[in-house]
Design an enzyme around this catalytic site. Structure first.
Site, PDB file in Angstrom:
ATOM      1  N   LYS A  91       1.161   4.228  -2.839  1.00  0.00           N
ATOM      2  CA  LYS A  91       0.818   5.624  -2.532  1.00  0.00           C
ATOM      3  C   LYS A  91       2.035   6.545  -2.731  1.00  0.00           C
ATOM      4  CE  LYS A  91      -3.522   5.010  -1.535  1.00  0.00           C
ATOM      5  NZ  LYS A  91      -4.562   5.571  -2.409  1.00  0.00           N
TER       6      LYS A  91
ATOM      7  N   ALA B  19       3.958   1.552  -1.001  1.00  0.00           N
ATOM      8  CA  ALA B  19       4.644   1.669  -2.294  1.00  0.00           C
ATOM      9  C   ALA B  19       3.704   2.263  -3.337  1.00  0.00           C
ATOM     10  CB  ALA B  19       5.164   0.301  -2.741  1.00  0.00           C
TER      11      ALA B  19
ATOM     12  N   TYR C 259       0.834  -1.211   0.000  1.00  0.00           N
ATOM     13  CA  TYR C 259       0.000   0.000   0.000  1.00  0.00           C
ATOM     14  C   TYR C 259       0.871   1.264   0.000  1.00  0.00           C
ATOM     15  CZ  TYR C 259      -3.714   3.207   1.599  1.00  0.00           C
ATOM     16  OH  TYR C 259      -4.608   4.247   1.717  1.00  0.00           O
TER      17      TYR C 259
HETATM   18  P1  NAP Z   1     -13.244   2.840   1.216  1.00  0.00           P
HETATM   19  O1  NAP Z   1     -14.277   3.365   2.146  1.00  0.00           O
HETATM   20  O2  NAP Z   1     -12.757   1.455   1.375  1.00  0.00           O
HETATM   21  O3  NAP Z   1     -13.813   3.036  -0.285  1.00  0.00           O
HETATM   22  C1  NAP Z   1     -13.050   2.612  -1.368  1.00  0.00           C
HETATM   23  C2  NAP Z   1     -13.767   2.959  -2.659  1.00  0.00           C
HETATM   24  O4  NAP Z   1     -12.970   2.483  -3.756  1.00  0.00           O
HETATM   25  C3  NAP Z   1     -15.125   2.321  -2.782  1.00  0.00           C
HETATM   26  O5  NAP Z   1     -15.992   3.187  -3.467  1.00  0.00           O
HETATM   27  C4  NAP Z   1     -14.847   1.078  -3.635  1.00  0.00           C
HETATM   28  O6  NAP Z   1     -16.012   0.721  -4.326  1.00  0.00           O
HETATM   29  C5  NAP Z   1     -13.762   1.609  -4.555  1.00  0.00           C
HETATM   30  N1  NAP Z   1     -12.901   0.565  -5.088  1.00  0.00           N
HETATM   31  C6  NAP Z   1     -12.162  -0.349  -4.423  1.00  0.00           C
HETATM   32  N2  NAP Z   1     -11.513  -1.145  -5.265  1.00  0.00           N
HETATM   33  C7  NAP Z   1     -11.824  -0.719  -6.515  1.00  0.00           C
HETATM   34  C8  NAP Z   1     -11.464  -1.138  -7.817  1.00  0.00           C
HETATM   35  N3  NAP Z   1     -10.652  -2.181  -8.032  1.00  0.00           N
HETATM   36  N4  NAP Z   1     -11.975  -0.457  -8.870  1.00  0.00           N
HETATM   37  C9  NAP Z   1     -12.812   0.585  -8.679  1.00  0.00           C
HETATM   38  N5  NAP Z   1     -13.193   1.022  -7.480  1.00  0.00           N
HETATM   39  C10 NAP Z   1     -12.701   0.375  -6.407  1.00  0.00           C
HETATM   40  O7  NAP Z   1     -11.958   3.744   1.195  1.00  0.00           O
HETATM   41  P2  NAP Z   1     -11.695   5.251   1.669  1.00  0.00           P
HETATM   42  O8  NAP Z   1     -11.223   5.203   3.056  1.00  0.00           O
HETATM   43  O9  NAP Z   1     -12.833   6.113   1.296  1.00  0.00           O
HETATM   44  O10 NAP Z   1     -10.414   5.596   0.769  1.00  0.00           O
HETATM   45  C11 NAP Z   1     -10.494   6.317  -0.445  1.00  0.00           C
HETATM   46  C12 NAP Z   1      -9.070   6.600  -0.921  1.00  0.00           C
HETATM   47  O11 NAP Z   1      -8.388   7.333   0.097  1.00  0.00           O
HETATM   48  C13 NAP Z   1      -8.242   5.348  -1.177  1.00  0.00           C
HETATM   49  O12 NAP Z   1      -7.395   5.546  -2.274  1.00  0.00           O
HETATM   50  C14 NAP Z   1      -7.424   5.223   0.092  1.00  0.00           C
HETATM   51  O13 NAP Z   1      -6.224   4.525  -0.139  1.00  0.00           O
HETATM   52  C15 NAP Z   1      -7.182   6.680   0.417  1.00  0.00           C
HETATM   53  N6  NAP Z   1      -6.867   6.915   1.815  1.00  0.00           N
HETATM   54  C16 NAP Z   1      -7.717   6.561   2.800  1.00  0.00           C
HETATM   55  C17 NAP Z   1      -7.361   6.782   4.118  1.00  0.00           C
HETATM   56  C18 NAP Z   1      -8.256   6.417   5.278  1.00  0.00           C
HETATM   57  O14 NAP Z   1      -7.781   6.494   6.410  1.00  0.00           O
HETATM   58  N7  NAP Z   1      -9.490   6.046   5.070  1.00  0.00           N
HETATM   59  C19 NAP Z   1      -6.127   7.372   4.416  1.00  0.00           C
HETATM   60  C20 NAP Z   1      -5.282   7.716   3.391  1.00  0.00           C
HETATM   61  C21 NAP Z   1      -5.663   7.491   2.097  1.00  0.00           C
HETATM   62  P3  NAP Z   1     -16.312  -0.784  -4.856  1.00  0.00           P
HETATM   63  O15 NAP Z   1     -15.958  -1.709  -3.747  1.00  0.00           O
HETATM   64  O16 NAP Z   1     -17.774  -0.744  -5.204  1.00  0.00           O
HETATM   65  O17 NAP Z   1     -15.479  -0.951  -6.072  1.00  0.00           O
END
Ligand code: NAP
Length: 245
Positions: free
Chosen positions: A157, A155, A153
């Protein structure tokens, strides 16, 4: 305001992506929302339409080049333009390095990094022709700091940050800006499994004393997408409560 702008948000079915799509719509943008599952996207489309904006749901797997091309084609067919691309879809497959399987490495790199690359490549052509555009990549604070158990993850990001800076240099002459946001720990499904003890230890490392909300990230996206951010490109905006500075 983002009136008459068309934005694509990936991973829009829940969490940060969903909140970001609604925040962009609140500023007047029309939306193309994407993820793998259609039903939550359809609910989101109805909410955006109720705000008086147009919206289109497109299912696409971020790890598929073919799906990325179909997504951009659907956006162009419906709206004729793409002004804002938010690469937000992301997954984790955590595990210590010595036990990490190739499949876990590939799934995370394909979704989080290659997925952004193929969508940027498809969108950049359009934005270059338009001579304007905003590309915003959702990276992570752990892409800057590292995190045990998340080599794949982190890597992906960190790779997104390098991708952001390179593409920013390539597209600047076309008036297309490319920036990354590095969220800290945000309250979404992705962090909902944190054990209480880990959550407390984590909170103790955050100067602002709390995990972030999806809205904290959504508003940073709105800013980078706005006219006001026109002189900002190739930057990494940390939205992490001060946990990394
Ligand atoms: P989340 O609640 O798990 O939601 C992830 C979203 O991505 C969902 O809409 C999911 O929908 C979609 N998704 C997953 N795999 C996919 C694929 N192969 N193709 C297309 N869509 C896909 O995650 P989040 O916390 O909102 O995170 C959003 C972004 O922020 C991510 O890139 C994550 O790495 C980043 N981020 C999050 C955090 C945190 O603490 N939450 C911190 C730093 C960065 P489906 O399952 O319907 O495809």
């Amino acid at each position: 305001m983002l009136t008459d702008k068309v934005a694509i948000v990936t991973g829009a079915s829940r969490g940060i992506g969903r909140c970001t799509a609604l925040a962009l719509a609140a500023q007047g943008a029309d939306l193309v929302v994407s993820a793998r599952n259609l039903e939550p996207l359809q609910t989101l489309v109805a909410e955006i339409e109720a705000m008086g904006r147009k919206a289109l749901a497109v299912t696409a797997d971020a790890a598929s080049t073919g799906d990325a091309e179909k997504l951009i084609a659907a956006a162009v067919e419906t709206f004729g333009q793409v002004d804002i691309l938010v690469n937000n879809a992301g997954i984790t497959r955590d595990g210590l390095l010595l036990r990490m399987k190739d499949e876990d490495w590939d799934a995370v790199l394909d979704t989080n990094l290659k997925g952004a690359f193929v969508l940027i490549r498809a969108t950049a052509k359009l934005m270059s022709k338009q001579r304007s555009g905003r590309i915003i990549n959702i990276s992570s604070v752990v892409g800057e700091m590292g995190n045990p158990g998340q080599a794949n993850y982190c890597a992906s990001k960190a790779g997104l940050i390098g991708l952001t800076k390179s593409v920013a240099r390539e597209l600047a002459k076309r008036n297309v800006t490319v920036n990354a946001i590095t969220p800290g720990f945000i309250e979404t499904d992705m962090t909902s499994n944190l054990p209480e003890k880990a959550r407390q230890e984590l909170t103790a490392q955050i100067p602002l004393g709390r995990l972030g909300e999806s809205e904290d990230i959504a508003q940073a996206v709105v800013f980078l997408a706005s006219e006001n951010a026109g002189y900002i490109t190739g930057q990494v905006l940390g939205v992490n409560g001060g946990m990394y500075m």
